[in-house]
Each structure stands twice: as C-alpha cells, then as structure tokens.
Write an enzyme that holds these catalytic residues in place. Structure first.
Site, PDB file in Angstrom:
ATOM      1  N   PRO A 291      -0.097   8.463  -9.748  1.00 14.09           N
ATOM      2  CA  PRO A 291       1.263   8.978  -9.573  1.00 14.09           C
ATOM      3  C   PRO A 291       1.329  10.280  -8.779  1.00 14.09           C
ATOM      4  CG  PRO A 291       0.479   9.504 -11.761  1.00 14.09           C
ATOM      5  CD  PRO A 291      -0.601   8.682 -11.107  1.00 14.09           C
ATOM      6  N   CYS A 292       1.041  10.198  -7.501  1.00 13.70           N
ATOM      7  CA  CYS A 292       1.035  11.386  -6.645  1.00 13.70           C
ATOM      8  C   CYS A 292       2.413  12.039  -6.586  1.00 13.70           C
ATOM      9  CB  CYS A 292       0.509  11.049  -5.252  1.00 13.70           C
ATOM     10  SG  CYS A 292       1.302   9.642  -4.475  1.00 13.70           S
TER      11      CYS A 292
END
Length: 192
Positions: free
Chosen positions: A141-142
């Site tokens: 989940p950048c």
C-alpha cells in the site's frame, strides 16, 4: 531439454476506483495495476508489463481479488496473506515493500519513518524511489506512505496524488494533524 518458463496470466476486476488489474504466475501475484483511463488501457499496460495473457484467476488469486476489492470498498482488510513474487526487485526494495505492507489500513507512515525502520533515515529518497517502482500497488500500500508533516508527494498511478487521496479517504486515513474545533470551516469563516 529446456524447461518451459511459467506462464503469467492477468485479469481485471471492478472496484470503486474503476477496473484494477492483477497478474499472477501459479499462486503468486507478480503485478497489480490501479485503473487507467479505460479498462482497455489497464489491460494493455498490464499485458505489456508482464507478458501475460488473459486468464481465469485460480482460487488463491480470486481470494486476493476479493480482499483488494473489500479494501477499496472501505472495509479494513489485511492483505498480508497475499503471496507476491518480487523476484526482479532489489533486496532494499523488497525490505521497503515488507515495511510498507505492515502499515494497517486507515493509517499512514512517512518515507523517513520507513527509512529509519530500515536503519538509516537518510534513505528516505531511496524508499520513495522503491515505492515508485512498486509492482503490486494495493497489496503493497504505497498510497499509505506520505511525506514529512503530512505532505502528499507524487504517486505514479493514473490520477497521481488525487488517486492517492481517494484511496486514503476510502480507508478513513487522516493526513497531518487532527483538525481543531473550527478546522473544517472555510478560511473566510474561521474565527481570528
């Protein structure tokens, strides 16, 4: 005798953001893609990146799709069970991806905090570069990694920072400091 290389397949799946893409080899996810301007463009770019062909997801990949869809529908879903193949990534990037996967839905961290966690705050820029090459957005989940002080920096998915903000809003993440008593009022009506 030359052994045949494993086949990569991909599929698109609907989400509140639009049609996302996932590519896999066996039970391992090798790539994901956030929606582009059209489903055809998402499909074309995923196929070009992975060399894969459209396919029907096996049960393990279908579970991954269901979990990613639930997350993008606002359910606080843990995606760490999804097996990913980071074979082409540098060891530092794999460490960044592992640290980023540990950030729970609805929370954020900073590039500097991840760099410190990996041993050197001076590596903040390298953390950002690794996340810019993230092969599996959503799973890694950048979008939950922001700049110091809540700064929203570049996001390489279609839609850029607007997509990042939308994903964080879906998760209910707060960016920066909590608003004060009058924090959500327009500037013109805030008491002086």
């Amino acid at each position: 005798m030359v052994e045949a290389s494993p086949t990569v397949h991909f599929s698109l799946f609907p989400t509140p953001l639009g049609d996302c893409g996932i590519a896999w080899c066996g039970d391992m996810v090798v790539a994901t893609r956030l929606p582009d301007q059209s489903s055809a463009e998402t499909s074309r770019k995923l196929a070009a990146r992975t060399g894969g062909a459209r396919g029907e997801p096996p049960p393990s990949i279908q579970r991954a799709i269901e979990a990613m869809t639930a997350l993008l529908e606002g359910e606080p879903t843990d995606l760490t069970f999804i097996a990913c193949d980071f074979g082409g990534a540098e060891p530092f990037a794999v460490e960044v991806y592992a640290a980023t996967r540990a950030i729970p839905a609805g929370e954020t961290s900073t590039y500097g905090a991840i760099a410190s966690q990996l041993g050197d705050k001076q590596l903040s820029r390298s953390v950002g570069q690794a996340l810019g090459r993230n092969p599996v957005p959503i799973i890694v989940p950048c979008h939950r990694v922001i700049g110091a002080g809540g700064k929203l920096t570049g996001f390489s998915a279609a839609g850029g920072v607007a997509t990042k903000l939308r994903m964080l809003a879906i998760e209910g993440a707060q960016i920066g400091e909590a608003p004060g008593l009058f924090g959500d009022l327009p500037l013109a009506t805030k008491p002086q």
